[in-house]
Design an enzyme around this catalytic site. Structure first.
Site, mmCIF file in Angstrom:
data_model
loop_
_atom_site.group_PDB
_atom_site.id
_atom_site.type_symbol
_atom_site.label_atom_id
_atom_site.label_comp_id
_atom_site.label_asym_id
_atom_site.label_seq_id
_atom_site.Cartn_x
_atom_site.Cartn_y
_atom_site.Cartn_z
ATOM 1 C CG HIS A 26 1.071 4.090 3.900
ATOM 2 N ND1 HIS A 26 0.578 4.236 5.021
ATOM 3 C CD2 HIS A 26 0.758 2.811 3.518
ATOM 4 C CE1 HIS A 26 -0.215 3.380 5.367
ATOM 5 N NE2 HIS A 26 0.255 2.315 4.570
ATOM 6 C CB CYS A 41 -0.959 -0.077 0.956
ATOM 7 S SG CYS A 41 -0.194 -0.491 2.631
#
Ligand code: NAP
Length: 362
Positions: free
Chosen positions: A253, A158
């Site tokens: 992220h 991810c």
């Protein structure tokens, strides 16, 4: 255009909820099947997910009263299902592998978020803007596995697209990359629900995420590889060293990246121009989930920030900033993307659109 009837395996988890949220008004896909563990089976979706629904909007009308199916209950799979998204967490990777193969054997394409099949050589690991042509490995997979209409396609880790897309754009422009040092700062939703205990993460940084550094160092090699006779042949021309940390951010992220080029080194202005003008097949095909500008460079010295930038282009764009010269390598920059959207549900919706556009899903 016809609406494809689709299912979600692991529909009650964080990624599953993101699919339900993102697909509300999708022009091509309609959710008709939601499946999860026996704990959720035979309840309405609303009942099963109620205590853990994390999305900003309420559960869409067309999904809240669907009965949740046990993922192992194949008899109840709707007959006219075009494909499933898999967002399962199970005790072992082997169980997920086996289950995804069972769906593909039944003629149902599986587009998975799990890492179980990422290293199966004939399973493509797709980032739409980078390795769209890897879908051409599907006939090889179908032959190897004895699948007729079914197949398995996976999404990478991810956080990967946030740094690999800018790196790929530079390589496409002729600037071969030699070495990367990557430090990720990953949001808590990346750990699923209920995820990291609050006492472990509030006021804290956890400098370890099980298996994440290996994924960060290895997965780009497959994504940058090419379709060979028996599957994807890796490109191991870039050496990558990664440190992955968990930070008290809900979604998003971030990666701090140091890059060394093999030969020619572009100027800062050239790099920014390459990033801001980068477009690829999803944009050319005008796919519904394709971000208009896949890489957005921000000049502000204090960006990108998860809170302010993760939702750029509905969470599908990668936002980059702080490009500057590096004293050890050539350049360094900071990049960010939304882990549960671009890095999971949204990224694989884009893969599904690509598979429809290329005729692999009927
Ligand atoms: P999650 O919140 O823990 O959800 C897991 C889902 O799997 C739930 O629907 C759960 O159903 C189901 N499940 C659990 N055990 C099961 C079993 N034994 N049999 C059948 N179903 C079972 O996880 P997540 O964060 O959504 O992640 C899902 C997958 O996507 C994982 O493989 C993860 O590695 C991957 N991924 C996650 C992210 C992210 O940012 N979170 C990003 C990329 C990839 P119940 O509700 O019934 O228990």
């Amino acid at each position: 255009m016809k609406k494809y009837k689709i299912g979600i395996l692991g529909a009650t988890g964080i990624v599953g909820q993101n699919y339900i949220n993102l697909l509300q008004n999708h022009p091509w896909f309609q959710i008709v099947d939601v499946a999860a563990s026996p704990r959720s089976a035979d309840k309405t979706y609303k009942e099963a997910v109620k205590p853990k629904w994390q999305m900003p909007l309420s559960i869409p009308k067309n999904v809240k009263n669907l009965m949740v199916r046990d993922v192992q209950d194949f008899e109840k799979i709707p007959k006219d299902l075009s494909f499933v998204f898999s967002a399962l967490n199970m005790p072992t990777k082997e169980q997920i592998k086996e289950l995804e193969v069972k769906y593909a054997k039944r003629g149902i394409p599986v587009i998975s978020n799990n890492s179980a099949h990422r290293w199966t050589p004939d399973v493509p690991m797709i980032i739409g803007e980078i390795n769209h042509e890897h879908v051409n490995v599907i006939p090889i997979q179908q032959k190897n596995m004895g699948f007729t209409q079914g197949f398995i396609v996976v999404k990478p880790n991810c956080s990967l697209q946030s740094y690999l897309t800018p790196i790929y754009a530079l390589e496409q422009a002729g600037y071969k990359v030699d070495k990367l040092i990557i430090t990720t700062l990953q949001g808590v939703s990346g750990a699923g629900y209920p995820g990291v205990p609050s006492l472990d993460i509030i006021d804290n940084i956890v400098p370890y995420i099980n298996g994440e550094e290996e994924k960060t160092e290895k997965e780009p090699l497959k994504i940058l590889g090419k379709v060979g006779k028996n599957g994807i042949e890796n490109d191991d021309s870039i050496a990558i060293s990664a440190t992955c940390t968990r930070v008290p951010v809900s979604d998003g992220h971030t990666a701090s990246v140091n890059v060394k080029f093999k030969d020619a080194v572009p100027s800062k202005e050239e790099i920014i121009k390459i990033w801001n003008s980068f477009k690829s097949v999803p944009q050319e095909l005008d796919l519904p989930f394709a971000p208009k500008q896949p890489i957005i460079y921000l000049e502000n010295t204090d960006r990108p920030q998860p809170k302010k930038d993760r939702d750029n282009d509905k969470g599908m764009a990668v936002t980059v900033g702080r490009l500057r010269e590096d004293n050890v390598f050539d350049f360094k920059f900071v990049s960010l993307s939304h882990n549960t959207v671009r890095g999971a549900a949204g990224g694989s919706i884009l893969s599904a659109e690509l598979l429809v556009a290329k005729g692999f899903i009927n």
